[in-house]
Scaffold this active site. Structure first.
Site, short mmCIF file in Angstrom:
data_model
loop_
_atom_site.label_atom_id
_atom_site.label_comp_id
_atom_site.label_asym_id
_atom_site.label_seq_id
_atom_site.Cartn_x
_atom_site.Cartn_y
_atom_site.Cartn_z
N ASP A 54 0.82 -1.46 0.01
CA ASP A 54 0.14 0.03 0.05
C ASP A 54 0.80 1.28 0.03
O ASP A 54 0.68 2.15 -0.67
CB ASP A 54 -1.05 -0.03 1.30
CG ASP A 54 -1.92 -1.23 1.27
OD1 ASP A 54 -2.11 -1.70 0.27
OD2 ASP A 54 -2.96 -1.15 2.35
N ASP A 84 -1.31 -4.68 5.31
CA ASP A 84 -2.64 -4.50 5.52
C ASP A 84 -3.48 -5.64 5.25
O ASP A 84 -4.35 -6.08 5.98
CB ASP A 84 -3.09 -3.26 5.17
CG ASP A 84 -2.37 -2.07 5.59
OD1 ASP A 84 -1.52 -2.00 6.46
OD2 ASP A 84 -2.74 -0.94 5.29
N LYS A 85 -3.48 -5.95 3.84
CA LYS A 85 -4.54 -6.88 3.37
C LYS A 85 -4.13 -8.42 3.69
O LYS A 85 -5.18 -9.11 3.46
CB LYS A 85 -4.80 -6.65 1.96
CG LYS A 85 -4.94 -5.33 1.36
CD LYS A 85 -6.05 -4.43 2.44
CE LYS A 85 -6.25 -3.00 2.08
NZ LYS A 85 -5.22 -2.18 2.29
N CYS A 98 3.86 -0.72 9.12
CA CYS A 98 3.94 0.60 9.27
C CYS A 98 3.68 0.78 10.79
O CYS A 98 2.85 0.16 11.67
CB CYS A 98 2.98 1.48 8.60
SG CYS A 98 3.36 1.22 6.69
N GLU A 120 -6.85 3.89 -1.32
CA GLU A 120 -6.84 4.61 0.08
C GLU A 120 -6.63 6.17 -0.29
O GLU A 120 -5.65 6.43 -0.95
CB GLU A 120 -5.95 4.10 0.99
CG GLU A 120 -6.49 2.65 1.58
CD GLU A 120 -5.30 1.95 2.37
OE1 GLU A 120 -5.70 0.95 3.00
OE2 GLU A 120 -4.22 2.36 2.40
N SER A 143 -6.18 5.18 4.29
CA SER A 143 -5.12 4.49 5.01
C SER A 143 -5.42 4.53 6.63
O SER A 143 -5.95 5.86 7.08
CB SER A 143 -3.79 5.11 4.73
OG SER A 143 -2.80 4.74 5.57
#
Length: 584
Positions: free
Chosen positions: A107, A149-150, A220, A471, A497
């Site tokens: 991302d 994230d995913k 992150c 995002e 995000s």
């Protein structure tokens, strides 16, 4: 008295996934025995001998290790080694580990580009690919290791679909970078770009932050989507205690992997499956921890999608119900002061979960992957050290109720989601300035077209319209960098995000591509946002709105071939989790 609202008791009866019914003769080899046992399965054994199987391995539980390793992002670049540690734990506990890979995208790298349209799509690809491998190979259980994230919701969705004993391991959070004596991370780079446009940060200063903000492996560093979802999965009961609050490169994370390998064998032996753990009560626990941590808006959509995979009905309105009783306690970025590593230093998520349990805000009887209930896991949980201010007490919350606000109104009759920390205020009224995509909005912000009092509308970015629901971190970071954080609002049918903050609302449903009211907003239209009433109002006469909607025509799809076209043709609304198997 418990503060937890009552809900229908989920059945604790062990269920069997439709695909590949278990062989009752051997719980520990319920699926692998079908693939490798008997004279007729000799060819299968022959193939596996070539991969390193020994004769005795065919009598063991076969356990897959789904690795999301890739060098496309620092979030996942260390996961190959974590997968090795998981496999070691499985093998030492008497199972036979088989490591395989699925994909990840970044991302942070693709943000603000056309490539970001593949981000949410990757969640479905990850779920599909893990389901495909585990179902095909006849694994008796599996462990999934995810970073970006995913990865996390994708892994859990596969677990819910397959319903075979399984555990999730979080790859861990990145350590913070340091610039001029303060912690910095990816979001600081995005915001520095906005400051550059405002004339308060030179190009050299932007590059200086970029050089140090991401010092190594891990996801992150703030309470962005990766750390949010890892925490949610721990509260859901699908990872071991504190798996969500460990540094990516640490002895604790290596031990977490090894212990997960052993723990999945225990689940197999006891016949404990994901749907025994992922009950409605467990999802309420996940929602509660997300709120207490000040987590990402993406959690709303991801948890609805995860619940769908497990056969649990969860809606955006459940977030309102739970959110009324749960305060925000953690002072974490992006809205707060601290990065995730500072929470790790004071003990992680376990002490916070014990606080929530003692306050009557968690379902303590929910089963977890330890084979024990949440209450049993937390029985000897430590307290946070005296004097820390990363996590506040219940009598001094960051916010007394949830920061995740589900909006309704004539602009979003199907719902919308905002992250309203309270710092940006609870109400906003302004005039619309409309952009047809993220790139145009970013340029409008950076070049000064967006001014104080504007409600920025970014449309055509929904699950179908984008497609992929990008995002809006670049625009929101530019807003903050330009010093407009308290002076403008942003509404989109895209999403945000976990690093976004300010008066921002996404997931607008119906999206513009489906003819939702956001499709017919015009420049200068008055818009009123009220977070207390949870309402967004396009303040024009109803007759005018109806007339605009009657004249609206659906635009041509942006993609007619490939995965983005397939995604757009099958994806549900954001309020339904943006899943691709809703109608099946």
């Amino acid at each position: 008295m418990s503060k937890i609202a009552t809900s229908k008791k989920s059945s604790s009866k062990t269920t069997t996934a439709k695909k590949g019914k278990a062989n009752p003769a051997s719980l520990e080899r319920a699926f692998s025995s079908i693939v490798v046992d008997g004279i007729e399965r000799a060819p299968s054994r022959g193939m596996l001998y070539a991969t390193g199987f020994k004769k005795e391995d065919f009598k063991k539980s076969q356990v897959g290790v789904a690795s999301t390793w890739s060098m496309v992002t620092p979030c996942n670049m260390h996961i190959d080694q974590l997968a090795v540690s998981v496999a070691q734990g499985i093998n030492e506990a008497g199972g036979k580990a088989v490591v395989f890979n699925t994909i990840t995208i970044s991302d942070g790298i693709s943000m603000g580009t056309e490539g970001m349209k593949y981000s949410l799509v990757s969640r479905e690809v990850i779920a599909d690919s893990i389901e495909t491998v585990v179902g095909c190979q006849g694994f008796d259980g599996f462990v999934a290791v995810g970073g970006c994230d995913k990865n996390m919701p994708g892994c859990i969705m596969a677990m819910g679909r397959l319903n075979r004993p399984s555990i999730f391991v979080y790859g861990g959070t990145i350590l913070p970078g340091e610039h001029e004596g303060r912690d910095v991370d990816l979001v600081n780079i995005f915001e520095a770009v906005g400051k550059n446009a405002a004339g308060s940060c030179s190009a050299e200063q932007v590059e200086a932050i970029a050089e140090v903000a991401i010092p190594g492996a891990g996801s992150c560093g703030g309470m962005y989507t990766a750390n949010t979802m890892a925490s949610a999965i721990e509260a859901l009961g699908m990872s071991l205690p504190n798996s969500s609050a460990q540094a990516a490169v640490s002895k604790d994370k290596t031990l977490d992997c090894e212990q997960a390998g052993a723990a999945v064998l225990n689940l197999i032996k006891r016949g404990i499956r994901p749907r025994d753990i992922m009950t409605r009560e467990a999802f309420e626990n996940a929602m509660t921890l997300v709120i207490a941590l000040g987590g990402s808006t993406n959690a709303v959509m991801h948890l609805i999608a995860m619940a769908h995979s497990a056969g649990v009905k969860l809606t955006i309105d459940d977030w309102t119900r739970v959110g009324k009783r749960v305060p925000v306690l953690a002072d974490l970025k992006p809205s707060g002061k601290y990065v995730m590593a500072r929470l790790v230093e004071i003990g992680g998520t376990v002490p916070l979960m014990k606080m929530l349990l003692d306050e009557g805000l968690l379902h303590g009887d929910a089963m977890t992957v330890t084979g024990k209930t949440l209450r049993e896991n937390l029985r000897n949980a430590p307290k946070y050290p005296a004097g820390q201010d990363v996590v506040r007490s219940f009598d001094n919350p960051i916010k007394p109720s949830s920061h995740l606000v589900v909006f309704r109104g004539n602009l979003c009759p199907g719902g919308a989601v905002g992250k309203i920390s309270g710092k940006e205020g609870l109400k906003f009224s302004g005039r619309a300035i409309v952009f047809e995509n993220e790139e145009k909005a970013l340029q409008g912000i950076l070049n000064g077209k967006v001014k104080k009092g504007h409600v920025i509308i970014i449309r055509g970015e929904g699950p179908k319209g984008g497609p992929g629901m990008r995002e809006m971190l670049s625009p929101t970071s530019a807003i903050m960098g330009k010093g407009l954080g308290k002076d403008v609002a942003l509404i989109t049918d895209g999403r945000f995000s976990g690093g976004s903050h300010g008066f921002v609302i996404g997931h607008v449903t119906p999206e513009a591509f489906d003819g939702g009211p956001i499709a017919v907003v015009k420049n200068g239209d008055p818009i009123e946002i009220d977070a207390e009433k949870r309402a967004i109002t396009l303040a024009i006469p109803a007759k005018e709105l109806d007339a605009r909607l009657r004249k609206w025509k659906q635009p041509r799809p942006n993609y007619t071939r490939g995965i983005l076209a397939k995604y757009a043709a099958t994806v549900s609304t954001a309020s339904e989790g943006a899943v691709t198997d809703l109608g099946f």
